[in-house]
Design a protein around this motif. Structure first.
Motif, PDB file in Angstrom:
ATOM      1  N   ASP A 156      71.415 177.216  71.661  1.00  0.00           N
ATOM      2  CA  ASP A 156      71.457 176.227  70.614  1.00  0.00           C
ATOM      3  C   ASP A 156      72.310 175.042  71.054  1.00  0.00           C
ATOM      4  N   GLY A 157      72.404 174.016  70.157  1.00  0.00           N
ATOM      5  CA  GLY A 157      73.103 172.800  70.532  1.00  0.00           C
ATOM      6  C   GLY A 157      74.550 173.013  70.890  1.00  0.00           C
ATOM      7  N   ASP A 158      75.272 173.853  70.118  1.00  0.00           N
ATOM      8  CA  ASP A 158      76.688 174.082  70.396  1.00  0.00           C
ATOM      9  C   ASP A 158      76.886 174.707  71.768  1.00  0.00           C
ATOM     10  N   ARG A 159      76.024 175.669  72.117  1.00  0.00           N
ATOM     11  CA  ARG A 159      76.156 176.323  73.412  1.00  0.00           C
ATOM     12  C   ARG A 159      75.821 175.358  74.537  1.00  0.00           C
ATOM     13  N   THR A 160      74.859 174.457  74.304  1.00  0.00           N
ATOM     14  CA  THR A 160      74.520 173.456  75.314  1.00  0.00           C
ATOM     15  C   THR A 160      75.700 172.544  75.588  1.00  0.00           C
ATOM     16  N   GLU A 161      76.370 172.095  74.510  1.00  0.00           N
ATOM     17  CA  GLU A 161      77.530 171.236  74.679  1.00  0.00           C
ATOM     18  C   GLU A 161      78.620 171.941  75.462  1.00  0.00           C
ATOM     19  N   ALA A 162      78.852 173.209  75.147  1.00  0.00           N
ATOM     20  CA  ALA A 162      79.876 173.972  75.852  1.00  0.00           C
ATOM     21  C   ALA A 162      79.524 174.131  77.319  1.00  0.00           C
ATOM     22  N   GLU A 163      78.234 174.326  77.611  1.00  0.00           N
ATOM     23  CA  GLU A 163      77.778 174.500  78.990  1.00  0.00           C
ATOM     24  C   GLU A 163      78.099 173.261  79.827  1.00  0.00           C
ATOM     25  N   TYR A 186      71.799 171.364  88.752  1.00  0.00           N
ATOM     26  CA  TYR A 186      72.246 172.093  87.567  1.00  0.00           C
ATOM     27  C   TYR A 186      72.808 171.128  86.526  1.00  0.00           C
ATOM     28  N   LEU A 187      73.611 170.158  86.971  1.00  0.00           N
ATOM     29  CA  LEU A 187      74.161 169.165  86.053  1.00  0.00           C
ATOM     30  C   LEU A 187      73.049 168.409  85.347  1.00  0.00           C
ATOM     31  N   ARG A 188      72.038 168.002  86.076  1.00  0.00           N
ATOM     32  CA  ARG A 188      70.927 167.283  85.454  1.00  0.00           C
ATOM     33  C   ARG A 188      70.236 168.142  84.404  1.00  0.00           C
ATOM     34  N   ALA A 189      70.100 169.438  84.686  1.00  0.00           N
ATOM     35  CA  ALA A 189      69.410 170.320  83.745  1.00  0.00           C
ATOM     36  C   ALA A 189      70.189 170.510  82.457  1.00  0.00           C
ATOM     37  N   VAL A 190      71.512 170.732  82.581  1.00  0.00           N
ATOM     38  CA  VAL A 190      72.287 171.039  81.373  1.00  0.00           C
ATOM     39  C   VAL A 190      72.725 169.784  80.629  1.00  0.00           C
TER      40      VAL A 190
END
Length: 278
Positions: free
Chosen positions: A2-9, A87-91
């Protein structure tokens, strides 16, 4: 995810990369008290040529429309390798990520025939979750995949939850670190993969070692290398390996152990195959 986990990633990854770079390595003065190791956010922004606010928004996971040029600049400042850069581009841009893949639970018959034709080399196929999907007879004699349940035929699950794993892999720490780094690469590419998220959650709950390694945010391809295995019958084996992506199924990877012909390991594998009726 979800969005919160994406931000944390995104944030955790960038902070982990900032922490490993000393200011003097990038031409900045090292004096002054620092609350955390490595570069400050404003220093990364300055070196990347973007505003501090822009970089903070990126680190907070609010960079869905960030340009390639900015990501390239940040990657340069943080000294990311090609795999980390991808990886940076993906997340960093979840809107541009691929959807959760529809992963085939079996390999094509032609791939299985290819495996079976490798009589002298243990070979198997894994997916991006590191599930072992198919194998040849020598790989079965080496690792016992045919005796495992589908859930057990998962490389990270075996490494962190099987009590015999540390005996099986003399360099367990290096093998475990590499597996986690490769699994995180898959998690970055397919952040909405529910099964992968569940696997990470299970291992994080059940294994302190996995949880610690996952928090390091290492990202790495396991495309080739050398693995040592202490087999209960064949003894200690030194196994170089190579990997190839299956063209028709890009989320499947063929892994082939390639011991040097005439080596002690090659001879022991031949004996193991004979013992197993291969």
């Amino acid at each position: 995810m979800d969005g919160d986990r994406t931000e944390a990633e995104v944030g955790d990854f960038l902070r982990s990369r900032r922490a490993r770079i000393r200011p003097e390595e990038v031409g900045l003065p090292a004096h002054g008290r620092r609350r955390v190791p490595g570069l400050r956010r404003e220093e990364v922004a300055q070196l990347a040529g973007v505003s501090v606010d822009y970089y903070i928004r990126l680190e907070q996971g609010r960079g869905a429309h960030v340009s390639d040029a900015v990501l390239d600049a940040v990657a340069r400042v943080l000294r990311l390798d090609d795999t980390e850069h991808a990886y940076l581009r993906a997340v960093a841009r979840p809107a541009r990520r691929r959807a959760s893949p529809v992963v085939a639970s079996r390999v094509r018959p032609g791939v299985q025939a290819l495996l079976d034709g490798m009589e002298r080399s243990p070979a198997f196929v894994v997916d991006h979750r590191m599930n072992v999907l198919a194998w040849n007879a020598l790989a079965d004699a080496l690792s016992g995949y045919g005796r495992m349940t589908p859930a057990e035929r998962n490389v990270p699950r075996q490494l962190f939850l099987d009590p015999d794993a540390r005996e099986l892999y003399p360099e367990w720490a290096a093998v475990a670190s590499s597996a986690v780094a490769h699994l995180r690469l898959g998690a970055g590419r397919y952040a909405d993969d529910a099964e992968l998220c569940a696997l990470v959650g299970e291992l994080s709950v059940k294994s302190d070692d996995f949880r610690r390694l996952w928090a390091d945010y290492e990202v790495r391809e396991c495309s080739y290398g050398v693995k040592r295995i202490r087999h209960p019958v064949a003894g200690l084996l030194t196994l170089p390996y190579e990997t190839l992506t299956v063209p028709s199924q890009p989320d499947q990877t063929l892994v082939v152990y390639t011991p040097e012909p005439g080596s002690e390991t090659a001879e022991r594998l031949t004996l193991l195959g004979s013992w197993a009726g291969v």
